[in-house]
Design a protein around this motif. Structure first.
Motif, PDB file in Angstrom:
ATOM      1  N   TYR A 157     -13.123   6.187   7.580  1.00 28.09           N
ATOM      2  CA  TYR A 157     -11.834   6.819   9.066  1.00 28.09           C
ATOM      3  C   TYR A 157     -11.280   7.051   8.962  1.00 28.09           C
ATOM      4  O   TYR A 157     -11.007   7.366   7.595  1.00 28.09           O
ATOM      5  CB  TYR A 157     -10.899   5.247   9.225  1.00 28.09           C
ATOM      6  CG  TYR A 157     -12.746   4.734   9.281  1.00 28.09           C
ATOM      7  CD1 TYR A 157     -13.763   4.760  10.378  1.00 28.09           C
ATOM      8  CD2 TYR A 157     -12.785   2.946   8.320  1.00 28.09           C
ATOM      9  CE1 TYR A 157     -15.209   3.214  10.242  1.00 28.09           C
ATOM     10  CE2 TYR A 157     -14.094   1.753   9.071  1.00 28.09           C
ATOM     11  CZ  TYR A 157     -14.755   1.805   9.344  1.00 28.09           C
ATOM     12  OH  TYR A 157     -15.863   1.031   9.850  1.00 28.09           O
TER      13      TYR A 157
ATOM     14  N   VAL B  88      -6.378  -0.097   8.951  1.00 26.71           N
ATOM     15  CA  VAL B  88      -7.240   0.558   7.872  1.00 26.71           C
ATOM     16  C   VAL B  88      -7.246   0.452   6.786  1.00 26.71           C
ATOM     17  O   VAL B  88      -5.777   1.036   6.482  1.00 26.71           O
ATOM     18  CB  VAL B  88      -7.552   2.308   8.519  1.00 26.71           C
ATOM     19  CG1 VAL B  88      -8.684   2.863   7.077  1.00 26.71           C
ATOM     20  CG2 VAL B  88      -8.419   2.609   9.921  1.00 26.71           C
ATOM     21  N   THR B  89      -8.060  -0.315   6.407  1.00 25.58           N
ATOM     22  CA  THR B  89      -7.784  -0.637   4.442  1.00 25.58           C
ATOM     23  C   THR B  89      -9.054  -0.238   3.868  1.00 25.58           C
ATOM     24  O   THR B  89     -10.051  -0.167   4.241  1.00 25.58           O
ATOM     25  CB  THR B  89      -7.291  -2.010   4.547  1.00 25.58           C
ATOM     26  OG1 THR B  89      -7.256  -2.610   2.992  1.00 25.58           O
ATOM     27  CG2 THR B  89      -8.491  -2.833   5.057  1.00 25.58           C
ATOM     28  N   ALA B  90      -9.193  -0.649   2.280  1.00 25.50           N
ATOM     29  CA  ALA B  90      -9.751   0.352   1.702  1.00 25.50           C
ATOM     30  C   ALA B  90      -9.650  -0.943   0.694  1.00 25.50           C
ATOM     31  O   ALA B  90      -8.284  -1.273   0.212  1.00 25.50           O
ATOM     32  CB  ALA B  90      -9.920   1.580   1.341  1.00 25.50           C
TER      33      ALA B  90
ATOM     34  N   SER C 213      -7.753   8.326   7.586  1.00 27.02           N
ATOM     35  CA  SER C 213      -7.352   7.146   6.501  1.00 27.02           C
ATOM     36  C   SER C 213      -6.261   7.288   5.804  1.00 27.02           C
ATOM     37  O   SER C 213      -6.322   7.880   4.237  1.00 27.02           O
ATOM     38  CB  SER C 213      -7.603   6.026   6.318  1.00 27.02           C
ATOM     39  OG  SER C 213      -8.669   6.263   5.635  1.00 27.02           O
TER      40      SER C 213
ATOM     41  N   ILE D 144      -4.331   6.243   2.626  1.00 27.09           N
ATOM     42  CA  ILE D 144      -5.087   5.546   1.763  1.00 27.09           C
ATOM     43  C   ILE D 144      -5.397   6.692  -0.049  1.00 27.09           C
ATOM     44  O   ILE D 144      -6.053   7.641   0.909  1.00 27.09           O
ATOM     45  CB  ILE D 144      -6.403   5.092   2.077  1.00 27.09           C
ATOM     46  CG1 ILE D 144      -5.646   4.280   2.842  1.00 27.09           C
ATOM     47  CG2 ILE D 144      -7.246   3.964   0.832  1.00 27.09           C
ATOM     48  CD1 ILE D 144      -7.551   2.883   3.796  1.00 27.09           C
TER      49      ILE D 144
ATOM     50  N   GLN E  10     -13.211  10.025   3.493  1.00 28.06           N
ATOM     51  CA  GLN E  10     -12.858   9.289   4.293  1.00 28.06           C
ATOM     52  C   GLN E  10     -13.399   8.957   5.412  1.00 28.06           C
ATOM     53  O   GLN E  10     -14.385   9.514   6.128  1.00 28.06           O
ATOM     54  CB  GLN E  10     -11.839  10.421   5.186  1.00 28.06           C
ATOM     55  CG  GLN E  10     -11.244  10.838   4.328  1.00 28.06           C
ATOM     56  CD  GLN E  10      -9.359   9.545   4.108  1.00 28.06           C
ATOM     57  OE1 GLN E  10      -9.322   9.219   4.902  1.00 28.06           O
ATOM     58  NE2 GLN E  10      -9.236   9.205   2.504  1.00 28.06           N
TER      59      GLN E  10
ATOM     60  N   GLN F 293     -16.256  -2.661   8.501  1.00 26.58           N
ATOM     61  CA  GLN F 293     -16.761  -2.476   7.174  1.00 26.58           C
ATOM     62  C   GLN F 293     -17.972  -1.535   6.980  1.00 26.58           C
ATOM     63  O   GLN F 293     -19.173  -1.717   7.682  1.00 26.58           O
ATOM     64  CB  GLN F 293     -17.166  -3.496   6.507  1.00 26.58           C
ATOM     65  CG  GLN F 293     -17.402  -3.992   4.564  1.00 26.58           C
ATOM     66  CD  GLN F 293     -17.192  -4.228   4.386  1.00 26.58           C
ATOM     67  OE1 GLN F 293     -16.234  -5.724   4.503  1.00 26.58           O
ATOM     68  NE2 GLN F 293     -18.107  -4.573   2.909  1.00 26.58           N
TER      69      GLN F 293
ATOM     70  N   SER G  16     -14.768   0.965  -0.600  1.00 24.60           N
ATOM     71  CA  SER G  16     -15.434   0.827   0.733  1.00 24.60           C
ATOM     72  C   SER G  16     -14.045   0.751   1.427  1.00 24.60           C
ATOM     73  O   SER G  16     -13.054   0.782   1.609  1.00 24.60           O
ATOM     74  CB  SER G  16     -16.058  -0.252   1.244  1.00 24.60           C
ATOM     75  OG  SER G  16     -15.576  -1.805   0.530  1.00 24.60           O
ATOM     76  N   TYR G  17     -14.068   0.724   3.192  1.00 22.53           N
ATOM     77  CA  TYR G  17     -13.372   0.885   4.124  1.00 22.53           C
ATOM     78  C   TYR G  17     -13.700  -0.156   5.102  1.00 22.53           C
ATOM     79  O   TYR G  17     -14.794  -0.501   5.266  1.00 22.53           O
ATOM     80  CB  TYR G  17     -13.050   2.376   4.783  1.00 22.53           C
ATOM     81  CG  TYR G  17     -12.525   2.978   4.312  1.00 22.53           C
ATOM     82  CD1 TYR G  17     -11.022   3.660   4.166  1.00 22.53           C
ATOM     83  CD2 TYR G  17     -14.064   4.175   3.250  1.00 22.53           C
ATOM     84  CE1 TYR G  17     -11.113   4.665   3.357  1.00 22.53           C
ATOM     85  CE2 TYR G  17     -12.910   5.121   2.479  1.00 22.53           C
ATOM     86  CZ  TYR G  17     -11.558   5.577   2.325  1.00 22.53           C
ATOM     87  OH  TYR G  17     -11.323   6.401   1.868  1.00 22.53           O
ATOM     88  N   ARG G  18     -12.469  -0.641   5.382  1.00 22.44           N
ATOM     89  CA  ARG G  18     -12.585  -1.826   6.377  1.00 22.44           C
ATOM     90  C   ARG G  18     -11.034  -1.298   7.830  1.00 22.44           C
ATOM     91  O   ARG G  18     -10.340  -0.835   7.695  1.00 22.44           O
ATOM     92  CB  ARG G  18     -12.018  -2.925   5.693  1.00 22.44           C
ATOM     93  CG  ARG G  18     -12.722  -3.482   5.163  1.00 22.44           C
ATOM     94  CD  ARG G  18     -12.412  -5.580   4.833  1.00 22.44           C
ATOM     95  NE  ARG G  18     -13.537  -5.865   4.150  1.00 22.44           N
ATOM     96  CZ  ARG G  18     -13.468  -6.722   2.897  1.00 22.44           C
ATOM     97  NH1 ARG G  18     -12.054  -7.185   3.058  1.00 22.44           N
ATOM     98  NH2 ARG G  18     -14.568  -7.151   1.952  1.00 22.44           N
ATOM     99  N   ARG G  19     -12.202  -1.777   8.633  1.00 15.85           N
ATOM    100  CA  ARG G  19     -11.432  -0.922  10.015  1.00 15.85           C
ATOM    101  C   ARG G  19     -10.731  -2.167  11.065  1.00 15.85           C
ATOM    102  O   ARG G  19     -11.487  -3.029  11.123  1.00 15.85           O
ATOM    103  CB  ARG G  19     -11.874   0.171  11.033  1.00 15.85           C
ATOM    104  CG  ARG G  19     -11.136   0.690  12.165  1.00 15.85           C
ATOM    105  CD  ARG G  19     -10.929   1.834  12.777  1.00 15.85           C
ATOM    106  NE  ARG G  19     -12.877   1.647  12.915  1.00 15.85           N
ATOM    107  CZ  ARG G  19     -13.622   2.707  14.100  1.00 15.85           C
ATOM    108  NH1 ARG G  19     -13.094   3.960  14.102  1.00 15.85           N
ATOM    109  NH2 ARG G  19     -14.610   2.556  14.247  1.00 15.85           N
TER     110      ARG G  19
END
Length: 469
Positions: free
Chosen positions: A244, A276-278, A246, A249, A242, A196, A329-332
């Protein structure tokens, strides 16, 4: 492998690990009392023999306690109570691609099975850090190789505060048949890692986007309806940072649901194994740098290909929009293993108790059945509801009956309600069927497990029900 956002929460409480409680002194006293009745001590030799027997008893009792995993303390508090002979040590370990899971203990009853297992990296590195979280896949319990017997499950996890290289998990499975001495197989899907980022500011004009096409939701609007409404807004200038790779998104739009401000992202439906999500974590007020934090909600479209990640904020109006800057914020998620784990074991089942009740409580609640297992108590029945209310299936905690157990030695055991379920009764639109689950408490912070043979009665509010042999 799909998980809801609730499945992504970091396993919460960090507890100190200690040996489970066992009343060694009481056991020694009891043994001495028995010996004094059978064989009065009349010589130094017999006195010495009694001392040696007491020491041997103490050592034996301690050994019986030590066999249980320290994970019970990490998960349920340092004063967790497990009677001897209830839990079965399994002690099976498997390492898959540098990830080690040990199935440590199991509790098998006629109605359910609870398992405790631990996760480690083979190199003993820290399981979770501030920016990286280890995620295990879904678990399932098979009986005789089939999953048709398992009807529900619940679980929890917790880090060991003394050893950050291990995380413990507890899963409880409800079964339709007695699993005693049958082949039980615990399967755990492949593991992944979630990284994260910190938050990034998104320099987007929320006011201009909203004015391009004002959107007002209804509370019951589906994800597809929300996505369709937001597609009419102009978000072409909303460029996201960006962290990651992505590009899928995108900023989705701004809407109001009554007095609630909804700010959304659009992305492919995420996979917590590899994606990958945000999310929008907060809104910064540029007038005073105050951060507003909201609640996160996810909606899918009709084809489940696109997800709307919506953050809802209370207390903000259209007049605030020009001064609000989203913080994202991003999560991979990346795979740790390609395959999962499988453990097979068997154990005799301990007794469960089921009673038909037929009791009518306050407010028309009718208790129809009682089930007592070593893991806890379940009450089921029916209750009146108002089908015209906004949430007819809301269960007020104040309506939950108070349940206390009476043991053979005269002591009582308190319980804590840990959840309930409600479903409409098809035969009566004004009646709902409910189930309430309780767990036994050893104190205000620790959990207890029980041999049902030690229970003589149960109190539900002010009504005492005897448990017959």
């Amino acid at each position: 492998m799909k998980l809801t956002p609730d499945d992504l929460r970091i396993r919460q409480a960090l507890e100190q690990i200690e040996t489970p409680m066992y009343d060694i002194i009481g056991a020694v006293r009891e043994q001495r009392a028995r010996r004094s009745r059978r064989m009065p001590l009349r010589s130094p030799q017999r006195f010495l023999a009694a001392i040696l027997a007491a020491v041997l008893l103490t050592a034996t009792a301690a050994a019986a306690v030590v066999q249980f995993s320290g994970g019970w303390n990490a998960l349920f508090g340092q004063n967790v109570m497990i009677p001897g002979g209830l839990a079965t040590p399994v002690r099976q370990t498997q390492t898959v691609e540098g990830c080690t899971i040990t199935l440590e203990d199991a509790i098998v009853s006629e109605d359910d099975v609870a398992v405790l297992y631990s996760f480690r990296y083979a190199d003993n590195s820290i399981v979770n850090t501030d920016s990286r979280i280890t995620l295990l896949g879904n678990s399932n319990l098979l009986m005789d190789g089939s999953d048709e017997y398992c009807v529900s499950s619940s679980g929890m996890g917790s880090m060991d505060s003394q050893d950050p290289s291990v995380e413990y998990y507890y899963e409880a499975f409800s079964l339709t048949e007695d699993p005693g001495d049958r082949q039980l197989t615990l399967t755990i899907d492949p593991a992944s890692c979630m990284e994260q980022t910190d938050t990034f500011p998104v320099p987007v004009n929320l006011a201009a986007i909203y004015r391009s096409h004002p959107v007002s939701y209804q509370a019951e609007d589906s994800g597809a309806e929300r996505l369709t409404a937001l597609k009419q807004q102009d978000c072409t200038r909303a460029i996201l940072p960006q962290a990651y790779p992505s590009p899928e998104i995108q900023f989705a739009g701004v809407a109001f649901e009554g007095d609630t401000l909804c700010v959304s992202l659009r992305m492919p439906e995420y996979d917590s194994y590899d994606s990958v999500t945000a999310q929008i974590d907060a809104l910064r007020d540029i007038r005073n740098n105050h951060l507003y934090y909201g609640s996160l909600h996810s909606y899918g479209d009709a084809g489940h290909a696109t997800e709307l990640c919506e953050t809802q904020f209370n207390g903000l109006t259209e007049a605030d929009l020009p001064y609000l800057e989203p913080q994202i914020s991003y999560r991979r998620y990346t795979p740790l293993t390609e395959t999962g784990w499988s453990f097979s074991f068997s154990a005799p089942s301990v007794k469960t108790l089921t009673r038909e009740l037929g009791l009518t409580m306050a407010d028309g609640i009718r208790l129809e059945q009682l089930t007592i297992t070593p893991l806890g108590v379940e009450l089921s029945g029916t209750m009146p509801i108002d089908p015209t209310s906004e949430d007819p299936l809301y269960f007020d905690d104040r309506e939950t009956p108070v349940v206390t157990l009476v043991l053979r030695d005269g002591s009582t055991v308190q319980t804590l309600s840990r959840g309930n379920s409600l479903s409409l009764d098809n035969s009566d639109a004004a009646t709902a069927q409910f189930g309430i689950e309780y767990q036994y408490q050893s104190d205000s912070e620790s959990r207890r497990f029980l041999q049902t043979e030690t229970i003589t009665a149960i109190r539900i509010n002010h009504i005492t029900i005897s448990i017959e042999e």
